[in-house]
Design an enzyme around this catalytic site. Structure first.
Site, PDB file in Angstrom:
ATOM      1  N   LYS A 103       6.005 -12.166  15.201  1.00 30.49           N
ATOM      2  CA  LYS A 103       7.154 -11.701  14.404  1.00 30.49           C
ATOM      3  C   LYS A 103       7.486 -10.280  14.834  1.00 30.49           C
ATOM      4  O   LYS A 103       6.623  -9.402  14.847  1.00 30.49           O
ATOM      5  CB  LYS A 103       6.813 -11.750  12.909  1.00 30.49           C
ATOM      6  N   ASP A 108      11.953  -3.726   8.385  1.00 35.97           N
ATOM      7  CA  ASP A 108      12.395  -4.696   7.385  1.00 35.97           C
ATOM      8  C   ASP A 108      12.795  -3.962   6.105  1.00 35.97           C
ATOM      9  O   ASP A 108      11.954  -3.662   5.251  1.00 35.97           O
ATOM     10  CB  ASP A 108      11.260  -5.701   7.103  1.00 35.97           C
ATOM     11  N   LYS A 116      14.776  -4.067  -0.332  1.00 38.50           N
ATOM     12  CA  LYS A 116      13.457  -3.854  -0.924  1.00 38.50           C
ATOM     13  C   LYS A 116      13.468  -2.600  -1.801  1.00 38.50           C
ATOM     14  O   LYS A 116      14.203  -1.659  -1.502  1.00 38.50           O
ATOM     15  CB  LYS A 116      12.424  -3.626   0.189  1.00 38.50           C
ATOM     16  N   ASP A 131       6.411  -4.273  10.459  1.00 39.26           N
ATOM     17  CA  ASP A 131       6.796  -5.684  10.418  1.00 39.26           C
ATOM     18  C   ASP A 131       6.934  -6.304  11.819  1.00 39.26           C
ATOM     19  O   ASP A 131       7.358  -7.442  11.958  1.00 39.26           O
ATOM     20  CB  ASP A 131       8.092  -5.842   9.599  1.00 39.26           C
ATOM     21  N   ASP A 183      15.507 -11.126   2.434  1.00 36.32           N
ATOM     22  CA  ASP A 183      14.235 -10.449   2.723  1.00 36.32           C
ATOM     23  C   ASP A 183      13.175 -11.423   3.259  1.00 36.32           C
ATOM     24  O   ASP A 183      12.129 -11.000   3.728  1.00 36.32           O
ATOM     25  CB  ASP A 183      13.733  -9.745   1.452  1.00 36.32           C
ATOM     26  N   GLU A 214      13.132 -12.852   5.986  1.00 37.79           N
ATOM     27  CA  GLU A 214      13.792 -12.895   7.294  1.00 37.79           C
ATOM     28  C   GLU A 214      12.870 -13.307   8.430  1.00 37.79           C
ATOM     29  O   GLU A 214      13.311 -13.900   9.411  1.00 37.79           O
ATOM     30  CB  GLU A 214      14.402 -11.516   7.612  1.00 37.79           C
ATOM     31  N   ARG A 235      10.577 -15.583   8.723  1.00 35.73           N
ATOM     32  CA  ARG A 235      10.520 -17.029   8.970  1.00 35.73           C
ATOM     33  C   ARG A 235      11.806 -17.535   9.601  1.00 35.73           C
ATOM     34  O   ARG A 235      11.795 -18.520  10.342  1.00 35.73           O
ATOM     35  CB  ARG A 235      10.223 -17.757   7.650  1.00 35.73           C
TER      36      ARG A 235
HETATM   37  N1  BES Z   1       7.777  -8.312   5.830  1.00 38.66           N
HETATM   38  C1  BES Z   1       7.730  -8.932   4.567  1.00 38.66           C
HETATM   39  C2  BES Z   1       6.323  -9.352   4.154  1.00 38.66           C
HETATM   40  C3  BES Z   1       5.330  -8.239   3.937  1.00 38.66           C
HETATM   41  C4  BES Z   1       5.087  -7.785   2.664  1.00 38.66           C
HETATM   42  C5  BES Z   1       4.628  -7.712   4.988  1.00 38.66           C
HETATM   43  C6  BES Z   1       4.158  -6.765   2.473  1.00 38.66           C
HETATM   44  C7  BES Z   1       3.701  -6.699   4.791  1.00 38.66           C
HETATM   45  C8  BES Z   1       3.465  -6.233   3.528  1.00 38.66           C
HETATM   46  C9  BES Z   1       8.609 -10.166   4.536  1.00 38.66           C
HETATM   47  O1  BES Z   1       9.701 -10.143   5.369  1.00 38.66           O
HETATM   48  C10 BES Z   1       9.151 -10.261   3.161  1.00 38.66           C
HETATM   49  O2  BES Z   1       9.888  -9.411   2.781  1.00 38.66           O
HETATM   50  N2  BES Z   1       8.778 -11.310   2.431  1.00 38.66           N
HETATM   51  C11 BES Z   1       9.208 -11.480   1.109  1.00 38.66           C
HETATM   52  C12 BES Z   1       9.609 -12.913   0.930  1.00 38.66           C
HETATM   53  C13 BES Z   1      10.221 -13.214  -0.406  1.00 38.66           C
HETATM   54  C14 BES Z   1      11.595 -12.628  -0.485  1.00 38.66           C
HETATM   55  C15 BES Z   1      10.255 -14.698  -0.588  1.00 38.66           C
HETATM   56  C16 BES Z   1       8.046 -11.132   0.191  1.00 38.66           C
HETATM   57  O3  BES Z   1       6.933 -11.523   0.509  1.00 38.66           O
HETATM   58  O4  BES Z   1       8.260 -10.460  -0.803  1.00 38.66           O
HETATM   59 ZN    ZN Z   2       9.515  -8.957   7.039  1.00 37.14          ZN
HETATM   60 MG    MG Z   3      11.385  -9.232   4.472  1.00 31.82          MG
END
Ligand code: BES
Ligand code: ZN
Ligand code: MG
Length: 498
Positions: free
Chosen positions: A262, A267, A274, A285, A344, A346, A348
């Site tokens: 990834k 992000d 966020k 990220d 967010d 993103e 995947r």
């Molecule tokens: N990059 C984040 C996941 C992440 C969170 C990495 C904390 C490192 C530390 C990912 O892109 C994300 O934002 N995921 C969201 C998904 C949700 C919107 C379903 C999340 O996990 O909050």
């Molecule tokens: Zn992310």
């Molecule tokens: Mg994200």
């Protein structure tokens, strides 16, 4: 700091510090430590056994208050003999180097080959770990600090008199250097500010440092490949997305494997922005991307009989007038449509296309590495990474190898019910559903973009970037999963993976 093995007695090497070791609870000082003890009037026996100054607990360091005004002896605790592993030797050595490196008078350090004596561990593996630990101990990300941490140690020498063990140690040191340099390279990339590290600079870095044939595709080329999901995520940023494809090809590969990282260089969450505290470290990220660049670099030097493709779909997830929006429907590379439920989620969406691209290469196996879900971090903290996939045997094998390298992976379920929340009224799938079971739902989402290739998914959201030092003393970018992946790919070259 130069690290090397020398075929000499530890007593015959000119050094400012001698590092020896003891297991917990020993009553008779033996092995190389015993030889040093005898050479210096049983000083170790005196302080350890008679004066009880040192117990041998794992990670305990004790500096003998004596001897020679030009020479110090440090005793390192190996803990319980039956619990010693090569990974523990790495963390211990990192601590030793971190402790000694700032002392002005310490320029040459000589150490016993921890673990390979009474410990009975493979000398090659022990030397590799000593080397990795020493180079981790030295690591810090201080390019933006005016005062930098200096390492005064010029030479770090592993003394070994036995012919066979010495030859193994020498080989182990070379592997250790390759692995450690790759891990530290990834740490630098991850720690780097996103102001300087964006898809274009990341792709240039890959071209210059992967040490293999590297192709970079721009937005138009990616568009022609039908990778609309990947492009959608990047469309809100001023920085153009780049698809990076690195390729290591030995003459007669026994197996072909693709590793997909990834590569979100920042992000922000996109329009589903966020909150500040969650955004703070989101330059990490692209830890999966950094990992695959580091792995293929190491592979290029270790030269296993395995063909490796490393793929990164690099972009930035930003809110702006051109950003992709909640409710948008995107046709991914495979033809499957995705309804954007949350911008967010993103990673995947970019991986959907990157995995499809990897599968088209006709590889035997695909592994993706991603800081994918906060849910995985909630489940496992920074103690273990999540692992999922469509092949339980390969997952089990990966976990075993990773554990040997001192990295923990914990398998999360992929029951089909976790996919229920992804059902969409207007598209083939949504990119997210509810909050609950989020790591597994993300795994299910990814699985929809792989048709038949055995696949492993590593979720390193909780382990990629650390707010406090780990057992190796590393804070910030950990460089997680790199050592496990290198070992997993090169395992057939190894004589010490029992
Ligand atoms: N990059 C984040 C996941 C992440 C969170 C990495 C904390 C490192 C530390 C990912 O892109 C994300 O934002 N995921 C969201 C998904 C949700 C919107 C379903 C999340 O996990 O909050
Ligand atoms: Zn992310
Ligand atoms: Mg994200």
């Amino acid at each position: 700091m130069e690290i090397k093995a020398e075929k000499k007695s530890i007593l015959d090497i000119d050094a400012d510090v001698i590092v020896v070791n003891l297991f917990e609870g020993v009553k008779v000082v033996g092995g190389v430590t015993g030889i040093v003890d005898s050479a210096y009037n049983n000083v170790i026996t005196d302080y350890v056994i008679n004066k009880e100054k040192f117990s041998g607990k794992y990670m305990e360091l004790y500096e003998l208050p004596i001897i020679d005004k030009n020479k110090k002896i440090i005793i390192a605790g190996l803990g319980k003999q039956e619990e010693l592993t090569i990974a523990k030797i790495r963390d211990l050595t990192a601590k030793i180097v971190r402790t000694l490196m700032t002392k002005e008078h310490v320029q040459r350090v000589v150490t016993v080959l921890h673990g390979a004596g009474i410990g009975g561990l493979c000398p090659k593996g022990c030397a590799q770990m000593i080397t990795e630990g020493a180079l981790s101990g030295e690591y810090s990300f201080d390019k933006y600090k005016t005062t930098k941490k200096e390492n005064n140690i010029k030479e770090f020498i592993i003394a070994e008199v036995d012919d066979k063990k010495y030859e193994s140690a020498k080989a182990g040191v070379e592997i250790g250097k390759i692995v450690a340099e790759s891990v530290n390279m990834a740490r630098d990339l991850i720690n780097e500010s996103s102001q300087y590290l964006y898809p274009e600079t990341l792709s240039k870095f890959a071209v210059e440092n992967s040490n293999v044939e590297t192709k970079v595709f721009n937005k138009e080329e990616v568009k022609k490949m039908g990778m609309n999901a990947f492009l959608a995520v990047g469309q809100g940023s001023v920085h153009e997305p780049k698809l990076i494809h690195m390729h290591y090809k030995p003459e007669n590969p026994k197996k072909k494997i693709a590793i997909v990282g990834k590569g979100i260089t920042f992000d922000a969450g996109g329009l589903d922005l966020k909150p500040p505290s969650s955004m703070l470290t989101m330059r990490d990220d692209m830890s999966g991307a950094a990992a695959v660049i580091a792995v293929i670099r190491a592979i290029s030097f270790l030269k296993p009989d395995v063909e490796v493709h490393a793929i990164v779909a690099a972009c930035e997830n930003m809110p702006s007038g051109s950003a992709y929006k909640p409710g948008d429907v995107i046709i991914a590379k495979t033809g499957r449509s995705i309804e954007i439920d949350n911008t967010d989620a993103e990673g995947r969406v970019t991986l959907a296309d990157a995995l499809a691209y990897a599968e088209e290469l006709g590889v035997d196996e695909i592994i993706d590495i991603a800081t994918l879900t906060g849910a995985c971090m909630v489940a496992l903290g920074s103690v273990a990474s999540g692992i999922m996939g469509n092949n339980d045997e390969k997952i089990a094998e990966f976990i075993k190898i990773a554990n040997k390298m001192g990295e923990r992976f914990w398998q999360l379920p992929m029951y089909e019910e976790y996919g229920d929340s992804l059902k969409s009224d207007i598209a083939d799938t949504k990119n997210t559903g509810g909050r609950n079971g989020g790591a597994s739902a993300a795994g299910i989402f990814l699985s929809k973009f792989i048709s038949k290739t055995p696949w492993i998914h590593l979720d390193i959201a909780g382990t990629a970037f650390l707010d406090k030092p780990n057992s190796e003393g590393i804070k910030g970018a950990a460089g997680v999963s790199i050592r496990s992946l290198i070992k997993y790919i090169t395992i057939q070259n190894c004589d010490c993976h029992n």
